[in-house]
Design a protein around this motif. Structure first.
Motif, PDB file in Angstrom:
ATOM      1  N   THR A  41      15.041  -2.945   5.350  1.00  0.00           N
ATOM      2  CA  THR A  41      14.389  -1.833   4.651  1.00  0.00           C
ATOM      3  C   THR A  41      13.570  -1.025   5.655  1.00  0.00           C
ATOM      4  OG1 THR A  41      12.491  -3.215   4.081  1.00  0.00           O
ATOM      5  CG2 THR A  41      14.249  -3.035   2.444  1.00  0.00           C
ATOM      6  N   ALA A  42      13.320   0.230   5.304  1.00  0.00           N
ATOM      7  CA  ALA A  42      12.523   1.112   6.144  1.00  0.00           C
ATOM      8  C   ALA A  42      11.688   2.007   5.244  1.00  0.00           C
ATOM      9  CB  ALA A  42      13.419   1.950   7.052  1.00  0.00           C
ATOM     10  N   ARG A  43      10.449   2.269   5.659  1.00  0.00           N
ATOM     11  CA  ARG A  43       9.547   3.139   4.916  1.00  0.00           C
ATOM     12  C   ARG A  43       9.533   4.519   5.562  1.00  0.00           C
ATOM     13  NH1 ARG A  43       5.516   0.671   1.708  1.00  0.00           N
ATOM     14  NH2 ARG A  43       6.444  -1.181   0.738  1.00  0.00           N
ATOM     15  N   VAL A  71      11.167   4.511  -4.500  1.00  0.00           N
ATOM     16  CA  VAL A  71       9.786   4.885  -4.232  1.00  0.00           C
ATOM     17  C   VAL A  71       8.963   3.617  -4.044  1.00  0.00           C
ATOM     18  CG1 VAL A  71       7.737   6.068  -5.112  1.00  0.00           C
ATOM     19  CG2 VAL A  71      10.013   7.003  -5.552  1.00  0.00           C
ATOM     20  N   ALA A  72       8.113   3.633  -2.987  1.00  0.00           N
ATOM     21  CA  ALA A  72       7.239   2.487  -2.721  1.00  0.00           C
ATOM     22  C   ALA A  72       5.804   2.961  -2.658  1.00  0.00           C
ATOM     23  CB  ALA A  72       7.629   1.809  -1.406  1.00  0.00           C
ATOM     24  N   ASP A  73       4.915   2.225  -3.290  1.00  0.00           N
ATOM     25  CA  ASP A  73       3.473   2.524  -3.291  1.00  0.00           C
ATOM     26  C   ASP A  73       3.187   3.923  -3.838  1.00  0.00           C
ATOM     27  OD1 ASP A  73       3.159   0.055  -2.109  1.00  0.00           O
ATOM     28  OD2 ASP A  73       3.148   0.879  -0.067  1.00  0.00           O
ATOM     29  N   ARG A  74       4.090   4.473  -4.659  1.00  0.00           N
ATOM     30  CA  ARG A  74       3.911   5.753  -5.335  1.00  0.00           C
ATOM     31  C   ARG A  74       3.778   6.959  -4.396  1.00  0.00           C
ATOM     32  NH1 ARG A  74      -0.311   4.463 -10.346  1.00  0.00           N
ATOM     33  NH2 ARG A  74       0.944   2.770 -11.278  1.00  0.00           N
ATOM     34  N   HIS A  76       5.495   6.751  -0.839  1.00  0.00           N
ATOM     35  CA  HIS A  76       6.448   6.627   0.264  1.00  0.00           C
ATOM     36  C   HIS A  76       7.844   6.369  -0.271  1.00  0.00           C
ATOM     37  CE1 HIS A  76       2.790   5.228   2.797  1.00  0.00           C
ATOM     38  NE2 HIS A  76       2.933   6.545   2.855  1.00  0.00           N
ATOM     39  N   ALA A  77       8.834   6.657   0.559  1.00  0.00           N
ATOM     40  CA  ALA A  77      10.222   6.368   0.227  1.00  0.00           C
ATOM     41  C   ALA A  77      10.638   5.089   0.934  1.00  0.00           C
ATOM     42  CB  ALA A  77      11.125   7.522   0.635  1.00  0.00           C
TER      43      ALA A  77
END
Length: 344
Positions: A41-43, A71-74, A76-77
């Motif tokens: 995975t990559a942010r 969507v991560a942490d509302r 980031h992608a």
């Protein structure tokens, strides 16, 4: 029954081959990799238009594909992607979303990153943090820069310009990528040299301020320089004559030196002989120099009565000899020194 079996066998083979070909085509169209893979995975701060099935590349070579974008942490992608199992990713791996073409297709480019260590690898299931990822360039901002140009053009000119841009850039994703990379390198270099550029601009401002403060003196300097040049232009004929005269003087001096070279050489040689003679008679020369003042004083008294010398005969002697009788001459005093001045 035998007549019916043969067509059924043919139909079955046709259906199997059709299904197999359709499956191969579907796998090719879907860009599905059936080999063993590892998932990572990559942010990203922005993953716009990145879709599942897009390529994952290393140095331009496809090594995997994007599996999921979420969507991560509302804010980031988070991109989940797979890479061929025989491709180990370094622990310092970086990820960047790049344009595959101007249509909007994108792909994820992986790099080694800073501090690369061949012995340190990213374990399957690992995450590339946000600080080691970069989103794609926002083409909207790029083309928004053309708005002032588009506003000044007619619709037909805008369409023509857009068509020409598409024709030039069509299929040139690598060229656009290189251009953007060089632009980023240029801006980074300028940013690194910000202090130096600021210092240069500050020094230039100081110079311009000094020149501006002395504008009157500078104007006078320019006027005087113009007068000097004008005077030289007016006196070009006398200056030319002077240059010609200097040329004649140089020629005459050269001829003089050429004619006087041999006599000068002889004089120098004779001067060397005189020096040797004086050196050989050093005592006599010293005696002469020592008593020269007294002799000069006596001679001065002698000529004190006028422009002539007074000589007094104080003593006279002679020698008498007779050939055949007196072989050695006999000295005979003719006038003895009896006067007072002679005895003094």
């Amino acid at each position: 029954m035998r007549g019916i079996a043969a067509p059924l066998v043919k139909l079955g083979l046709f259906m199997v081959l059709t299904v197999a070909a359709t499956g191969v085509l579907a796998v090719s169209v879907a860009n599905v990799d059936l080999s063993a893979t590892n998932t990572y995975t990559a942010r990203f701060s922005d993953a716009t238009l990145l879709l599942p099935g897009d390529d994952v590349r290393i140095a331009g070579v496809r090594v995997g594909q994007v599996e999921e974008v979420s969507v991560a942490d509302r804010k980031h992608a988070q991109v989940r992607f797979s890479v061929a199992a025989d491709r180990a990713l370094p622990a310092s791996v970086t990820a960047q979303i790049k344009f595959r073409n101007l249509v909007g297709q994108r792909y994820v480019a992986l790099g080694q990153g800073a501090g690369y260590d061949p012995n340190a690898v990213l374990e399957p299931g690992g995450t590339i943090p946000l600080e080691r990822t970069r989103p794609a360039l926002d083409l909207t901002e790029l083309f928004n820069g053309f708005k002032p140009l588009f506003q000044a053009l007619s619709p037909d000119d805008v369409n023509k310009l857009s068509y020409e841009i598409i024709q030039v850039l069509q299929g040139e994703g690598g060229t656009v990528e290189t251009l953007l990379a060089h632009t980023a390198s240029l801006t980074t270099t300028l940013a690194d040299k910000d202090a130096v550029i600021g210092e240069v601009i500050g020094n230039l401002n100081g110079v311009l301020s000094t020149v501006n403060a002395r504008g009157e003196q500078l104007s006078q300097l320019v006027v005087r320089l113009q007068r000097l040049v004008s005077g030289l232009a007016e006196d070009r004929a006398p200056i030319g004559d002077a240059v010609d005269a200097l040329g004649g003087l140089a020629t005459t001096t050269s001829g003089l030196l050429e004619e006087a070279r041999e006599p000068l050489k002889q004089d120098i040689a004779a001067l060397g002989g005189l020096t040797d003679t004086l050196n050989d008679h050093e005592e006599l020369v010293e005696h002469f120099i020592q008593f020269l003042p007294e002799k000069t004083t006596a001679l001065t008294r002698t000529v004190g009565y006028g422009s002539w010398f007074n000589f007094y005969l104080c003593e006279a002697t002679g020698e008498v000899g007779i050939p055949g009788l007196i072989t050695t001459p006999v000295e005979i005093p003719l006038l003895p020194a009896s006067q007072e001045r002679c005895r003094a």
